[in-house]
Scaffold this active site. Structure first.
Site, PDB file in Angstrom:
ATOM      1  CG  HIS A  88       3.108 -16.146  -6.450  1.00  0.00           C
ATOM      2  ND1 HIS A  88       4.105 -16.588  -7.290  1.00  0.00           N
ATOM      3  CD2 HIS A  88       3.667 -15.168  -5.715  1.00  0.00           C
ATOM      4  CE1 HIS A  88       5.225 -15.908  -7.059  1.00  0.00           C
ATOM      5  NE2 HIS A  88       4.985 -15.036  -6.100  1.00  0.00           N
ATOM      6  CG  ASP A 136       6.375 -21.621 -11.371  1.00  0.00           C
ATOM      7  OD1 ASP A 136       5.877 -20.974 -12.314  1.00  0.00           O
ATOM      8  OD2 ASP A 136       6.906 -21.089 -10.374  1.00  0.00           O
TER       9      ASP A 136
END
Lengths: 310, 422
Positions: B178, B304
Site C-alpha cells: 500500500h 479493497d
C-alpha cells in the site's frame, strides 16, 4: 420579485444580479442601525438559531444583532456547552434543533460541506456562517458592500487579497463574488499558502506583494493562523511580516483613495501594523458595521422577504 | 454435476466458446467444447449465461477479529459469494493485527466453519503494522497466510521494507504494498487539485502514492525480488510501474473498480461514500488505468472492500474513515468496463482470475481439468439496482448504492458446491 433562495450557502450559488440586489437592500437596512430605536418588526415571531461550532466573536454577534433588530427571537449555541463535546454527530444535533421548529439556522462549522447538506435536508433556511475552508458568503457580501459603499462601484476595481489563501474561506468567497461583479482580484501569498489549482480561479496570483500595492484599489489582509507555523507553511512571524504584512511603508505606496480591509480578528504586528489598521485608509470597522446590515438583508430574504426592484 | 449450455470464458486456457463443464468431487473433471454427453447426474442449465472461473479478490477487509460490527468472515463471505467471488485475500489490519500464527489460525478456523468461500489471510509485514519489527512470516505461512502486507499504511522505513521483502521471499510469500507517504498530504481527504481547493477539503497529491511506488519498484529492482503494488490510482504511478516492468523488474499491480469507474467529481456534495485511500482521482488517471488493463500494465482488479459502520461514515467528509465496500458489485463493474471501454471481456476477467492466482501462487482462477471447481454463472443480459437492502455485507458504504447494474451473478459454485444462487 421573490428571492429564489431558501439558503445562503456559497457565493458560487449567487448570480451577479442577486449579489447586486443584496448590496442595494443592505443600504436601507443599514439606516435602521443608525436610528435611535434600532428595531423593526419585520421578522417578529421568527426564530433564528445560531449554531457556532467554532470560536467566533464578530460573526456571531453580528448575526445576533441583525436578527434582533428585525425582531426575530434568537437562540445561540456554541460547541463547548453543547452535546457536540459529548460526541453527538452534527446531523443529530441539527435534527434535534430542527425538531424545535426554528425558521432559520445560522451555522459556523470547522469542516467543509455541512451547511450544504443541512440546506438540502432541512425545511428551514440555512445560512452559512463559514464552513471549514470552503466558503464564508456573508463575509464576502459585507466586504463587497463595504467596497461598493466606498467606491460607488465594484466593476473595474482591483482588489488584492494577501495571506493564507489556502486555508481561507473568506478569500474563496471574495474571489467568486468580486469576479462576478467585474472586479479584478490579485491573490498574494507565499507558494506554501496558495491552494492547488488556484490558477483556475480566474484571479491573478503572485508571491510578491510590493508590486501589487500601487495597483490595488483595496488590499484585504488575511489573518495568519498560529497553527500554520507548526505545520511548516512558513518560517516565522517576523519574516512573514516583512514579506506579507501591511505596514507604514506599504500604506504610503498605495494609490489615492485606496483602502485597507481585514475580516478580523487581526494579529497586530504580524499581517498588519497599528498604523495600517487604525490609519485613514482602514475601513476595517466599516466592514464590521456593514456586516450587521448585510446579515439583516440575508435573514430577511431567506425567510421569505421580497426583493425591491425599482 | 454438469453445467450445460453456457458460454465458457476461461482466460487461463484462452477459451471463449459454448461448452459444458463436468464437475466431480469438487474438481473440474472435464470441459467439453464439442457437444454434450448424456448424463444422469445433476445438470445446471446455463443457457444464455457466461460460465467463468470463480473470481479471486486479492484485497479485502473482512474486519474479523476486532471489528465485527463492520463486517465478519461470515457476512463478508456471503457478500463475496453473491458477487461471484470464490476466493478472497483478507487484510491483516484487524484487532489484534494478523502478525502472528495465533491470529492466522483464528481466521483460518473461523473461515473453515463459517465462510461460504475460500478465505486466505494476508499477514502483516511488521508487528502491529508499526513499520519497525518484522512479523513471524514463516510461522504465519505455516498457519495459512498467502501474502504479507502492512495495508492501510506503508512501511515508511525503506530499510525495513527491504528486509521485509527479503524475509518474505525466504518463505516464498508475495509482498503487497500500500503506497502512501503520509508526510505528503498529512490531513488530506480527497485528490489534491482545483476541486479540493474549491470544496475546501485538504488534498492528497498523486505524489503521496507515486513516491512510494517509485521506492518500492527501486527496492524490487535492486533486490531482484517481486513486489505487488495494490490499488494504484494515478497515471503517473502506473507509468512508473510500466517502465519498471519494461526494465524487467518483478513488479505487478492492481486497481480497484471504483478508481476504474469513478473520478474525484463524485466528491462534490461531500458524500463520504466517495472517500477512500487512495482518493478518487482525475478522469485522465482513470483513463490511464483502463488503458493499463488493455495493455497489461495493470495485472489485477481488486476491490479493497473496506466496510465501515453507518455511524462512522455518517460524519463530516473530513472526519469519516476512508474506504468503500465492493464485493457484490465487482462483476457488474467489470462488465461495465468491458462494455463502456470496449475491452475484451476475457482480458478483464484475467485480472480477477488467473492473474491474481499467479501473483499469489495459489490454485484456482481457471477452469482447467483437475483444479478446484470454483465456477461463477453470470447473466450479462440481466440488470438490477444495487440498493441498501440488497447489501449482504454488514456495512453499506458503497458509492454505487442506487445505481443500475448491468449483469448479474446467477450462481456461485465453490469446490463443486453451490454457495449462492438466485
Amino acid at each position: 420579485m421573490n428571492w429564489p433562495h431558501k439558503d445562503v450557502i456559497a457565493i458560487s450559488d449567487l448570480t451577479a444580479g442577486e449579489i447586486g440586489h443584496v448590496l442595494d437592500m443592505a443600504s436601507s437596512f443599514k439606516e435602521i442601525s443608525r436610528r435611535d430605536i434600532k428595531k423593526v418588526p419585520t421578522l417578529r415571531g421568527k426564530t433564528v438559531v445560531l449554531l457556532f461550532y467554532e470560536p467566533s466573536t464578530r460573526t456571531r454577534l453580528s448575526f445576533e444583532i441583525a436578527a434582533k433588530r428585525l425582531s426575530a427571537d434568537t437562540v445561540s449555541l456554541s460547541a463547548s456547552g453543547s452535546s457536540f463535546s459529548k460526541g453527538e454527530t452534527i446531523m443529530d444535533a441539527v435534527y434535534n434543533v430542527m425538531a424545535m421548529a426554528p425558521d432559520c439556522i445560522v451555522i459556523r462549522y470547522p469542516y467543509a460541506g455541512i451547511p450544504a447538506k443541512m440546506a438540502e435536508l432541512l425545511p428551514c433556511s440555512v445560512i452559512n456562517g463559514g464552513d471549514g475552508f470552503h466558503e464564508h458568503p456573508t463575509q464576502a457580501l459585507l466586504d463587497m458592500y463595504s467596497l461598493h459603499e466606498h467606491f460607488g462601484r465594484l466593476q473595474g476595481l482591483t482588489v488584492a487579497i494577501v495571506g493564507d489563501i489556502m486555508h481561507s474561506r473568506v478569500a474563496r468567497s471574495n474571489v467568486y463574488g468580486l469576479k462576478k461583479m467585474g472586479a479584478t482580484v490579485v491573490l498574494v501569498a507565499p507558494k506554501t499558502l496558495l491552494p492547488p489549482g488556484v490558477e483556475t480561479w480566474g484571479a491573478q496570483v503572485t508571491t510578491e506583494l510590493d508590486p501589487v500595492i500601487p495597483e490595488a484599489d483595496a488590499v484585504m489582509m488575511l489573518r495568519v493562523q498560529k497553527e500554520r507555523l507548526s505545520e511548516r507553511f512558513f518560517s516565522d512571524e517576523r519574516e512573514y511580516a516583512v514579506f506579507y504584512g501591511m505596514n507604514k511603508r506599504r500604506v504610503d505606496m498605495m494609490k489615492d483613495g485606496a483602502v485597507i480591509m481585514h475580516p478580523g480578528p487581526m494579529n497586530r504586528g504580524v499581517e498588519i501594523t497599528y498604523d495600517a489598521a487604525d490609519g485613514a485608509r482602514s475601513i476595517i470597522l466599516d466592514q464590521v458595521e456593514n456586516g450587521v446590515a448585510v446579515r439583516m438583508t440575508l435573514l430577511y430574504l431567506s425567510m421569505g422577504g421580497t426583493v425591491n426592484v425599482d | 454435476m454438469w453445467i450445460k449450455g453456457g458460454t465458457i470464458i476461461d482466460p487461463a486456457n484462452g477459451i471463449e466458446q459454448a461448452g459444458d463443464i463436468h464437475i466431480r468431487e469438487g474438481l473440474i473433471a472435464d470441459v467439453c467444447l464439442n457437444g454434450s454427453r448424456e448424463t444422469d447426474e445433476e445438470v445446471i442449465d446455463a443457457s444464455g449465461l457466461w460460465v467463468i472461473p470463480g473470481l479471486i479478490d486479492m484485497h479485502v477487509h473482512l474486519r474479523e477479529p476486532g471489528f465485527e460490527y463492520k463486517e465478519d468472515i461470515a457476512s463478508g463471505s456471503r457478500a463475496a459469494a453473491a458477487g461471484g467471488i470464490t476466493t478472497v485475500v483478507c487484510m491483516p489490519n484487524t484487532d489484534p493485527v494478523n502478525d502472528n500464527p495465533s491470529v492466522t489460525r483464528y481466521i483460518v478456523e473461523k473461515a473453515r466453519h463459517q465462510a461460504l468461500i475460500r478465505v486466505l489471510p494476508a499477514g502483516a509485514i511488521t508487528r502491529g503494522l508499526q513499520g519497525t519489527e518484522l512479523s513471524e512470516m514463516g510461522l504465519m505461512k505455516a498457519a495459512g497466510i498467502v501474502a504479507v502486507t502492512d495495508d492501510g499504511k506503508s512501511v515508511t522505513d525503506a530499510g525495513v521494507m527491504r528486509r521485509g521483502m527479503e524475509y518474505a521471499a525466504t518463505f516464498d510469500l508475495p509482498v503487497i504494498s500500500h503506497c502512501q507517504d503520509k508526510s505528503l498530504g498529512v490531513s488530506g481527504v480527497m485528490n489534491e487539485g482545483g476541486l479540493s481547493s474549491r470544496l475546501g477539503l485538504a488534498g492528497i497529491p498523486s505524489l503521496t502514492e507515486d513516491i512510494v511506488i517509485s521506492r518500492d519498484t527501486l527496492l524490487a529492482r535492486y533486490t531482484g525480488l517481486p513486489i505487488h503494488i495494490t490499488h494504484v490510482s494515478t497515471a503517473s504511478g502506473l507509468e512508473i510501474i510500466r517502465q519498471a516492468k519494461e526494465a524487467g523488474v518483478r513488479v505487478s499491480c492492481d486497481a480497484t473498480p471504483h478508481h476504474l469507474l469513478l473520478t474525484e467529481d463524485r466528491v462534490r456534495g461531500y458524500d463520504t461514500n466517495a472517500k477512500m485511500y487512495p482518493p478518487l482521482r482525475r478522469e485522465e488517471d482513470r483513463l490511464a488505468l483502463i488503458e493499463g488493463i488493455r495493455s497489461g500494465a495493470v495485472d489485477c482488479i481488486a476491490t479493497d472492500h473496506a466496510p465501515h459502520a453507518r455511524d462512522e461514515k455518517d460524519l463530516d467528509f473530513d472526519l469519516a474513515p476512508f474506504g468503500v465496500i465492493g464485493l457484490q458489485t465487482l462483476l457488474p463493474a467489470i462488465y461495465r468496463l468491458h462494455r463502456g471501454h470496449d475491452i475484451d471481456f476475457g482480458r478483464i476477467l484475467a485480472c480477477v482470475t488467473v492473474n491474481p492466482a499467479r501473483i499469489l501462487g495459489i490454485e484456482g482462477g481457471s477452469l482447467s481439468p483437475g483444479v478446484r471447481a470454483d465456477v461463477t454463472l453470470f447473466d450479462p443480459s440481466s440488470s438490477w439496482v444495487f440498493t441498501r437492502e440488497s447489501v449482504l455485507s454488514k456495512s453499506a458504504n458503497s458509492p454505487f448504492i442506487g445505481t443500475e447494474m448491468q449483469g448479474r451473478v446467477i450462481r456461485t459454485i465453490v469446490e463443486g458446491r453451490s454457495v449462492y444462487r438466485i
